[in-house]
Motif scaffolding. Sequence first.
Motif, PDB file in Angstrom:
ATOM      1  N   GLY A 152       0.825  -1.205   0.000  1.00 62.64           N
ATOM      2  CA  GLY A 152       0.000   0.000   0.000  1.00 62.64           C
ATOM      3  C   GLY A 152       0.859   1.254   0.000  1.00 62.64           C
ATOM      4  N   TYR A 153       0.390   2.248  -0.738  1.00 60.96           N
ATOM      5  CA  TYR A 153       1.127   3.503  -0.875  1.00 60.96           C
ATOM      6  C   TYR A 153       1.427   4.144   0.478  1.00 60.96           C
ATOM      7  CZ  TYR A 153       2.001   8.384  -2.072  1.00 60.96           C
ATOM      8  OH  TYR A 153       2.548   9.646  -2.169  1.00 60.96           O
ATOM      9  N   GLU A 154       0.472   4.082   1.388  1.00 62.31           N
ATOM     10  CA  GLU A 154       0.649   4.702   2.703  1.00 62.31           C
ATOM     11  C   GLU A 154       1.775   4.052   3.509  1.00 62.31           C
ATOM     12  OE1 GLU A 154      -2.127   1.323   2.990  1.00 62.31           O
ATOM     13  OE2 GLU A 154      -2.078   3.056   1.665  1.00 62.31           O
ATOM     14  N   ASN A 155       2.189   2.851   3.137  1.00 60.10           N
ATOM     15  CA  ASN A 155       3.266   2.153   3.845  1.00 60.10           C
ATOM     16  C   ASN A 155       4.641   2.364   3.214  1.00 60.10           C
ATOM     17  OD1 ASN A 155       1.659   0.949   5.922  1.00 60.10           O
ATOM     18  ND2 ASN A 155       0.794  -0.350   4.340  1.00 60.10           N
ATOM     19  N   VAL A 156       4.722   3.216   2.212  1.00 58.07           N
ATOM     20  CA  VAL A 156       6.017   3.554   1.625  1.00 58.07           C
ATOM     21  C   VAL A 156       6.660   4.603   2.518  1.00 58.07           C
ATOM     22  CG1 VAL A 156       7.217   4.570  -0.346  1.00 58.07           C
ATOM     23  CG2 VAL A 156       5.296   3.016  -0.725  1.00 58.07           C
ATOM     24  N   THR A 157       7.670   4.164   3.258  1.00 61.28           N
ATOM     25  CA  THR A 157       8.415   5.061   4.143  1.00 61.28           C
ATOM     26  C   THR A 157       9.902   4.843   3.907  1.00 61.28           C
ATOM     27  OG1 THR A 157       8.560   3.447   5.938  1.00 61.28           O
ATOM     28  CG2 THR A 157       6.604   4.899   5.923  1.00 61.28           C
ATOM     29  N   LEU A 158      10.676   5.801   4.352  1.00 60.01           N
ATOM     30  CA  LEU A 158      12.122   5.644   4.230  1.00 60.01           C
ATOM     31  C   LEU A 158      12.609   4.473   5.079  1.00 60.01           C
ATOM     32  CD1 LEU A 158      13.210   9.386   4.153  1.00 60.01           C
ATOM     33  CD2 LEU A 158      13.100   7.786   2.246  1.00 60.01           C
ATOM     34  N   SER A 159      12.018   4.292   6.234  1.00 58.93           N
ATOM     35  CA  SER A 159      12.418   3.169   7.100  1.00 58.93           C
ATOM     36  C   SER A 159      12.128   1.830   6.434  1.00 58.93           C
ATOM     37  CB  SER A 159      11.686   3.237   8.439  1.00 58.93           C
ATOM     38  OG  SER A 159      12.091   4.365   9.160  1.00 58.93           O
ATOM     39  N   ALA A 160      10.972   1.707   5.806  1.00 54.40           N
ATOM     40  CA  ALA A 160      10.619   0.454   5.125  1.00 54.40           C
ATOM     41  C   ALA A 160      11.591   0.179   3.978  1.00 54.40           C
ATOM     42  CB  ALA A 160       9.186   0.506   4.625  1.00 54.40           C
ATOM     43  N   LEU A 161      11.954   1.211   3.243  1.00 56.15           N
ATOM     44  CA  LEU A 161      12.918   1.024   2.152  1.00 56.15           C
ATOM     45  C   LEU A 161      14.298   0.681   2.678  1.00 56.15           C
ATOM     46  CD1 LEU A 161      12.113   3.747  -0.509  1.00 56.15           C
ATOM     47  CD2 LEU A 161      11.932   1.288  -0.726  1.00 56.15           C
ATOM     48  N   ALA A 162      14.707   1.344   3.743  1.00 57.50           N
ATOM     49  CA  ALA A 162      16.014   1.054   4.326  1.00 57.50           C
ATOM     50  C   ALA A 162      16.079  -0.413   4.756  1.00 57.50           C
ATOM     51  CB  ALA A 162      16.289   1.983   5.504  1.00 57.50           C
ATOM     52  N   ARG A 163      15.014  -0.892   5.376  1.00 59.75           N
ATOM     53  CA  ARG A 163      14.974  -2.309   5.774  1.00 59.75           C
ATOM     54  C   ARG A 163      15.082  -3.210   4.551  1.00 59.75           C
ATOM     55  NH1 ARG A 163      11.176  -0.280   9.289  1.00 59.75           N
ATOM     56  NH2 ARG A 163       9.421  -0.940   8.000  1.00 59.75           N
ATOM     57  N   ARG A 164      14.403  -2.842   3.490  1.00 63.13           N
ATOM     58  CA  ARG A 164      14.417  -3.642   2.263  1.00 63.13           C
ATOM     59  C   ARG A 164      15.831  -3.772   1.703  1.00 63.13           C
ATOM     60  NH1 ARG A 164       9.897  -4.176  -2.352  1.00 63.13           N
ATOM     61  NH2 ARG A 164       8.734  -4.814  -0.550  1.00 63.13           N
ATOM     62  N   PHE A 165      16.613  -2.714   1.823  1.00 59.91           N
ATOM     63  CA  PHE A 165      17.980  -2.721   1.301  1.00 59.91           C
ATOM     64  C   PHE A 165      19.020  -3.094   2.352  1.00 59.91           C
ATOM     65  CE2 PHE A 165      15.980  -0.170  -2.034  1.00 59.91           C
ATOM     66  CZ  PHE A 165      16.551  -0.729  -3.163  1.00 59.91           C
ATOM     67  N   GLY A 166      18.584  -3.292   3.582  1.00 65.65           N
ATOM     68  CA  GLY A 166      19.508  -3.670   4.636  1.00 65.65           C
ATOM     69  C   GLY A 166      20.471  -2.558   5.020  1.00 65.65           C
ATOM     70  N   VAL A 167      19.991  -1.320   5.000  1.00 69.58           N
ATOM     71  CA  VAL A 167      20.820  -0.173   5.364  1.00 69.58           C
ATOM     72  C   VAL A 167      20.081   0.669   6.395  1.00 69.58           C
ATOM     73  CG1 VAL A 167      21.963  -0.100   3.101  1.00 69.58           C
ATOM     74  CG2 VAL A 167      19.925   1.296   3.500  1.00 69.58           C
ATOM     75  N   LYS A 168      20.769   1.634   6.954  1.00 72.60           N
ATOM     76  CA  LYS A 168      20.146   2.568   7.886  1.00 72.60           C
ATOM     77  C   LYS A 168      19.399   3.648   7.094  1.00 72.60           C
ATOM     78  CE  LYS A 168      23.371   1.911  11.675  1.00 72.60           C
ATOM     79  NZ  LYS A 168      22.512   1.038  12.417  1.00 72.60           N
ATOM     80  N   ASP A 169      18.369   4.190   7.718  1.00 73.57           N
ATOM     81  CA  ASP A 169      17.567   5.234   7.071  1.00 73.57           C
ATOM     82  C   ASP A 169      18.442   6.356   6.520  1.00 73.57           C
ATOM     83  OD1 ASP A 169      15.651   3.649   8.306  1.00 73.57           O
ATOM     84  OD2 ASP A 169      14.515   5.333   9.116  1.00 73.57           O
ATOM     85  N   ALA A 170      19.436   6.754   7.295  1.00 75.37           N
ATOM     86  CA  ALA A 170      20.288   7.886   6.907  1.00 75.37           C
ATOM     87  C   ALA A 170      20.991   7.648   5.573  1.00 75.37           C
ATOM     88  CB  ALA A 170      21.313   8.160   8.001  1.00 75.37           C
ATOM     89  N   SER A 171      21.229   6.396   5.221  1.00 76.85           N
ATOM     90  CA  SER A 171      21.899   6.084   3.954  1.00 76.85           C
ATOM     91  C   SER A 171      21.080   6.519   2.745  1.00 76.85           C
ATOM     92  CB  SER A 171      22.165   4.578   3.838  1.00 76.85           C
ATOM     93  OG  SER A 171      22.979   4.142   4.885  1.00 76.85           O
ATOM     94  N   LEU A 172      19.785   6.589   2.900  1.00 80.34           N
ATOM     95  CA  LEU A 172      18.914   6.934   1.783  1.00 80.34           C
ATOM     96  C   LEU A 172      18.988   8.414   1.417  1.00 80.34           C
ATOM     97  CD1 LEU A 172      15.755   4.812   2.612  1.00 80.34           C
ATOM     98  CD2 LEU A 172      17.838   4.138   1.435  1.00 80.34           C
ATOM     99  N   TYR A 173      19.377   9.232   2.389  1.00 75.51           N
ATOM    100  CA  TYR A 173      19.410  10.681   2.153  1.00 75.51           C
ATOM    101  C   TYR A 173      20.509  11.104   1.182  1.00 75.51           C
ATOM    102  CZ  TYR A 173      15.807  11.339   5.629  1.00 75.51           C
ATOM    103  OH  TYR A 173      14.614  11.307   6.301  1.00 75.51           O
ATOM    104  N   ALA A 174      21.395  10.217   0.847  1.00 74.25           N
ATOM    105  CA  ALA A 174      22.384  10.506  -0.199  1.00 74.25           C
ATOM    106  C   ALA A 174      21.743  10.428  -1.582  1.00 74.25           C
ATOM    107  CB  ALA A 174      23.550   9.523  -0.103  1.00 74.25           C
ATOM    108  N   HIS A 175      20.541   9.860  -1.655  1.00 75.28           N
ATOM    109  CA  HIS A 175      19.886   9.619  -2.951  1.00 75.28           C
ATOM    110  C   HIS A 175      18.546  10.343  -3.108  1.00 75.28           C
ATOM    111  CE1 HIS A 175      22.981   6.610  -3.392  1.00 75.28           C
ATOM    112  NE2 HIS A 175      22.629   6.142  -2.217  1.00 75.28           N
ATOM    113  N   VAL A 176      17.845  10.566  -1.992  1.00 81.13           N
ATOM    114  CA  VAL A 176      16.589  11.318  -2.004  1.00 81.13           C
ATOM    115  C   VAL A 176      16.607  12.295  -0.832  1.00 81.13           C
ATOM    116  CG1 VAL A 176      15.221   9.530  -3.163  1.00 81.13           C
ATOM    117  CG2 VAL A 176      15.360   9.538  -0.665  1.00 81.13           C
ATOM    118  N   ARG A 177      15.886  13.405  -1.002  1.00 85.97           N
ATOM    119  CA  ARG A 177      15.896  14.450   0.032  1.00 85.97           C
ATOM    120  C   ARG A 177      14.982  14.134   1.218  1.00 85.97           C
ATOM    121  NH1 ARG A 177      15.851  17.153  -4.745  1.00 85.97           N
ATOM    122  NH2 ARG A 177      13.654  17.674  -4.584  1.00 85.97           N
ATOM    123  N   GLY A 178      14.159  13.149   1.082  1.00 87.70           N
ATOM    124  CA  GLY A 178      13.236  12.798   2.152  1.00 87.70           C
ATOM    125  C   GLY A 178      12.036  12.074   1.578  1.00 87.70           C
TER     126      GLY A 178
END
Length: 192
Positions: A23-49
């Motif tokens: 579901g669209y409402e469950n798209v979060t940075l934390s969920a994506l970070a878990r999917r890639f096995g990285v910390k949330d902060a790692s995503l900020y190098a690629h998206v602003r939020g």
Amino acid sequence: MPRAGLTADRLVAAAADLADEAGYENVTLSALARRFGVKDASLYAHVRGLRDLRTRLALLAGGEMIDRIAAAVAGRTGKEALAAFANAYREYALAHPGRYAATQLPPHQFPVTGSPVLRRTAEITYGLLRAYGLREPDLTDAVRLLRSTFHGYCALESAGAFGDPRDVRASWDRVVDALHIALVNWPRDAAD
């Protein structure tokens, strides 16, 4: 290391898959970070939020959807083009519910108004309606009629809200027939 392969495009593609799965409402940075096995902060190098991610997701999904619609309406006019447009719209919305939900951002939350995806969507939609002899402000009104009808029908169908034994596709075809009649008989100002 998992993060070495992260890019904005990979994150957005993963967000699109996550939207369809959970579901669209469950798209979060934390969920994506878990999917890639990285910390949330790692995503900020690629998206602003999250807002940036969701905007990119909306553009990806909108591009996919308009590509399907464009292919469906190519070489068609009138009722045949309207039916092809409507069917491609419905098929995408039902096959990709999370991606489709991403395309429904209100304009004030969609800062990329000049994007090629939005321009192409407008060109194809307005082109379809100009074939009915419509011009402004009727074009805008007709776009709103189509969008609200298609979106409302797809939302209700996705929710399982059509309980009558009549085939949902048969009803959809009748809705498209009725829209065609409405567009052919669009009320004109006396000045026209």
